[in-house]
Write a protein that holds these residues in place. Structure first.
Motif: not given
Length: 121
Positions: A89, A11, A20, A2-9, A91
């Motif tokens: 958020n 991976w 997403w 995963s590169y970013m997590r949160g409201r915009h995810y 990684s």
């Protein structure tokens, strides 16, 4: 990964980048190809939604975007923002650990002015 997590995810798997949006709204209606709501009544924006794009396409986009960001002077601030998010958020330890080295290297690049008449789609 995963590169970013949160409201915009964001991976990736072995072949695709997955994007997403938690609220299901990704700004699709701001595009020139958006269908009016009466032609797409199920697009209510109430559900999470996403898309996956082949990694080769994402790689091509990334290098094109980096060239634009270098030309516009935005690459350092983008790297700093992304590196600051590491552990919350975002990684990508590789980026976080090498942010200053990347900024230094990319800021030394001077690009030639592009002749847009030679571009193809």
């Amino acid at each position: 990964m995963s590169y970013m997590r949160g409201r915009h995810y964001l991976w990736r798997d072995d072949a695709r980048l997955h994007i997403w949006a938690a609220d299901g709204y990704d700004g699709w209606d701001d595009s020139v190809w958006a269908a009016p709501p009466d032609q797409n009544p199920e697009a209510d924006g109430a559900r999470a939604s996403g898309v996956s794009i082949p990694m080769a396409v994402i790689d091509e986009f990334v290098v094109a975007r980096i060239a634009q960001m270098i030309d516009e002077g935005f690459v350092a601030s983008a790297i700093e923002r992304a590196a600051a998010k590491h552990g919350r958020n975002f990684s990508c330890q590789l980026l976080a650990s090498n942010a200053e080295r990347l900024i230094g290297a990319l800021q030394r690049i001077v690009l030639e002015v592009a002749d847009d008449s030679e571009t193809t789609d």
